[in-house]
Write a protein that holds these residues in place. Sequence first.
Motif, short mmCIF file in Angstrom:
data_model
loop_
_atom_site.label_atom_id
_atom_site.label_comp_id
_atom_site.label_asym_id
_atom_site.label_seq_id
_atom_site.Cartn_x
_atom_site.Cartn_y
_atom_site.Cartn_z
N LEU A 38 0.77 -1.24 0.00
CA LEU A 38 -0.13 -0.06 -0.01
C LEU A 38 0.91 1.32 -0.04
O LEU A 38 1.71 1.20 0.78
N THR A 39 0.43 2.13 -0.94
CA THR A 39 1.21 3.53 -0.81
C THR A 39 0.62 4.36 0.16
O THR A 39 -0.52 4.26 0.14
N ILE A 40 1.35 5.22 0.89
CA ILE A 40 0.55 5.98 1.89
C ILE A 40 1.23 7.32 1.90
O ILE A 40 2.51 7.53 1.39
N GLU A 41 0.59 8.23 2.54
CA GLU A 41 0.98 9.75 2.51
C GLU A 41 1.28 10.16 3.90
O GLU A 41 2.08 11.15 4.07
N GLU A 42 0.80 9.52 5.12
CA GLU A 42 1.11 10.04 6.18
C GLU A 42 2.54 9.65 6.70
O GLU A 42 3.06 8.72 6.27
N ASN A 43 2.82 9.92 7.78
CA ASN A 43 4.02 9.72 8.42
C ASN A 43 4.29 8.62 8.74
O ASN A 43 3.10 7.84 9.40
N PRO A 44 5.51 7.77 8.67
CA PRO A 44 5.68 6.25 8.72
C PRO A 44 5.27 5.83 10.09
O PRO A 44 4.53 4.80 10.26
N THR A 45 5.72 6.81 11.18
CA THR A 45 5.41 6.32 12.45
C THR A 45 3.64 6.55 13.12
O THR A 45 3.38 5.32 13.61
N ILE A 46 3.10 7.44 12.34
CA ILE A 46 1.83 7.36 12.59
C ILE A 46 1.22 6.38 11.68
O ILE A 46 0.04 5.72 12.38
N ALA A 47 1.49 6.00 10.61
CA ALA A 47 1.09 4.89 9.89
C ALA A 47 1.10 3.34 10.53
O ALA A 47 0.20 2.63 10.77
#
Length: 149
Positions: A38-47
Amino acid sequence: MRALGITLIAITIISCASSLPPVEPTPEMMEQADRIILTIEENPTIAYKNLQKHLGNKGFTVIQSNNKPLTLETKYRTFGPLMFGVWGSYSMKITASVNDSSIQFHARLDSGTQVENAGGKNSPVKSGWNKLVEIAKEFPHQQMYYSRN
């Protein structure tokens, strides 16, 4: 003569075995895909924290997590029955890693078998794959890709 016959049969069986080569991630689901990205936009720590919560909401318990790299593994969760709603079940665990802009999921059955897009409709491998796809689709993301290793 008998040994020669057995050797020829063994060579025939081995040559007919299908093992597909790894492929680059694609948005189209492929045969024997074993990984979801999955591609994500949010900060990796938050994700990562949101992923732990999402898996918990889906009935999985995170048993191992690492902050560097951002990875997690769940306990085995049992699903079933598979056949006609009366018998057969399977247990699977999910392993995930969060990178700068993506999350990768894969899963294993308690038998050690990799969950993938293969097998019959009621097989644990295919049922586990369908469950993994469902869980991934429900997590907030931009794009979904499939790959095989």
